[in-house]
Design an enzyme around this catalytic site. Structure first.
Site, PDB file in Angstrom:
ATOM      1  N   GLU A   1     -10.239  25.812  20.274  1.00 53.07           N
ATOM      2  CA  GLU A   1      -9.727  26.836  21.205  1.00 53.07           C
ATOM      3  C   GLU A   1     -10.739  27.963  21.424  1.00 53.07           C
ATOM      4  OE1 GLU A   1      -5.825  28.097  19.949  1.00 53.07           O
ATOM      5  OE2 GLU A   1      -4.924  26.168  20.472  1.00 53.07           O
TER       6      GLU A   1
ATOM      7  N   GLU B   1      -3.372  19.290  19.958  1.00 51.96           N
ATOM      8  CA  GLU B   1      -2.331  20.213  19.480  1.00 51.96           C
ATOM      9  C   GLU B   1      -1.217  20.220  20.510  1.00 51.96           C
ATOM     10  OE1 GLU B   1      -2.932  24.223  18.102  1.00 51.96           O
ATOM     11  OE2 GLU B   1      -4.902  23.717  17.283  1.00 51.96           O
TER      12      GLU B   1
END
Length: 507
Positions: free
Chosen positions: A172, A291
């Site tokens: 991320e 995720e």
């Protein structure tokens, strides 16, 4: 309500990559400590691994597990988690404001994953670290021997290489919350150089670049394009992350997030192909949805940080209900229907931290509601995904303009003659009679099993005291006539039906 579902044996989306049934273990909250690892627990083995969690992990059917983070990854020194446990440093983890003892690290995870019979999926720190640390970590893990780092692994008691094939290039990195967050230009360059040297160390690995943290990021779209414009030739995957919520407290609106996931997948695939077209490349970048889950009840700062730098505090221990399980089931259908591009996916996380498995430290372990659709899909998802045509009524919602009540996928397994229909009835009030036509898949069929996940109370949950409140049951409303099957689906239900063709019928 009536609906139709039609497939043809010659119309195939893709062979199913079973890495789509992955999960995630991060050094966060009680996922590792008190989750998979708890020396002294009544079920713990000689390595301190909880036997009850290992057993439930096997039952869940997860195929690959991402480790060690997550946000944790961007501040992690892999060297801290190897070697004699009594010499490992205690660190402050700035991702979750906890104290990390490093008593569980790379070699412990590899030992645990072997016991669970699960493929490991590792990440390298591209927050505080870079290409040099990544190549050294890979050398420690995968090199046969004869170099300082591979020999260090041997000194630590692991003679053979871990041979870890799948690696994530950071986590991320588009998010301002990330330690050493980067722009797309900065990250794209780092990802390119890191991928390059990692492939020089081990050319057999697969690499995933960071995509957007979620579809609503302000840089979504441009991030993927710019990053891949740098590293397209050196990576195999780009990641997608998404968490579903029901802030509107409306199941009808909630079901729309499944359509949004389908759009997210198709959009990112299109961006990948646009970069490939610019380069006139025959290569296809695949998607790693590494995720995903439902997460909103505990998505508050007080759920993510406990003052005082505690060790393994309870963080984001979301309790899932019936409607959350239906969303997880629907998301799996969306991934399966995009099996030509989604090759890896990780339900986040495995245990306690927004996990399908919940434990009590020193006590029991039990299955959350979302455990069941995942386990059913993994158990019966083998073979090739067929391109299905569904016909049903639909409704409109704020989350998505047109939501068909029937949402389904069909997986055919020529190896054993079975065909599995996974179907979600998104009507909250009406049962649905679905006519399924399995063209060319064999006229002489028999029912192997029909299972439904349904509860009249969409807010029902499983607890330590009542762990089976929401659990799969047999669906007896199935009839088979040649290549046609009729099945009745309860309102708001997730269903898995497997039939099998006789050898003559499957010829």
């Amino acid at each position: 309500m009536n609906a139709k579902l039609i497939v043809d044996r010659d119309f195939v989306v893709s062979e199913l990559d079973r890495r789509i049934f992955g999960t995630f273990v991060e050094h966060m909250g009680r996922c590792v400590y008190g989750g998979i690892y708890e020396p002294g627990h009544a079920t713990a083995d000689e390595d301190g691994f909880r036997g009850d969690v290992l057993e439930l992990t096997r039952e869940l059917g997860t195929t690959i597990i991402r480790y060690p983070g997550g946000n944790f990854l961007s501040g992690y020194n892999w060297e801290d988690g190897v070697g004699p446990a009594d010499k490992r440093p205690v660190r402050r983890d700035l991702a979750w404001f906890s104290t990390e003892t490093n008593q569980f690290g790379t070699n412990e995870f590899m030992k645990w994953s072997k016991k669970a019979n699960i493929e490991p999926m590792f990440g390298v720190n591209l927050g505080t670290k870079g290409a040099d640390e990544a190549r050294q970590f890979l050398e420690y893990c995968n090199h046969e021997g004869g170099s300082a780092l591979s020999d260090l692994r041997k000194e630590h008691g692991y003679e053979k290489p871990h041979d870890i094939k799948f690696w994530c290039l950071g986590n991320e990195m588009d998010g301002p919350w990330q330690i050493c967050h980067k722009t797309a230009e900065e990250y794209g360059r780092v990802a390119l150089e890191t991928a390059k040297v990692m492939r020089w160390v081990d050319p057999t690995i697969q690499l995933a670049a960071c995509g957007s943290s979620h579809r609503n990021m302000p840089t979504y779209g441009s991030w993927e394009y710019q990053v891949l414009d740098h590293c397209y030739d050196e990576v195999d995957f780009i990641s997608l992350h998404t968490y579903f919520n029901n802030h509107a407290d409306s199941a009808a609106e909630y079901f729309g997030v499944i359509e949004l996931l389908d759009a997210f997948i198709k959009e990112v695939a299109a961006i990948c192909d646009a970069v490939g077209a610019k380069r006139r490349s025959h290569k296809k970048i695949m998607l790693s949805l590494d995720e995903w889950n439902v997460w909103y009840k505990t998505h508050k700062i007080e759920n993510m940080r406990v003052p005082g730098w505690p060790e393994a505090p309870p963080l984001i221990e979301e309790v899932y209900n019936t409607e959350d399980a239906l969303i997880v089931g629907g998301a799996l259908i969306a991934m399966l229907n995009n099996a030509d591009r989604v090759k890896v996916a990780c339900l986040a996380q495995l245990v306690n931290v927004i996990g399908p498995i919940m434990t009590e430290t020193g006590g029991d372990a039990w299955r959350q509601t979302i455990f069941h659709p995942f386990a059913l899909a993994s158990k019966h998802g083998h073979g090739r995904v067929l391109r299905s045509v569904a016909e049903s009524d639909s409704y409109s919602a704020k989350t998505f303009p047109e939501i068909p009540y029937l949402y389904a996928t069909v997986i055919d397994n020529p190896a054993d003659g079975t065909t599995t229909v996974i179907a979600l009835n998104r009507s909250l009030t009406d049962s649905m009679e679905v006519e399924v036509e399995l063209r060319g898949l064999g006229a002489d069929r028999e029912l192997v099993h029909a299972t439904e996940l349904h509860h009249s109370n969409l807010k029902a949950v499983n607890t330590k005291e009542a762990p089976n409140t929401v659990a799969p049951k047999a669906n007896k409303d199935v009839t088979i006539n040649g290549e046609r099957m009729t099945v009745r689906l309860k309102p708001a239900s997730f269903n898995v039906i497997t039939t099998k063709a006789t050898p003559a019928g499957n010829a």
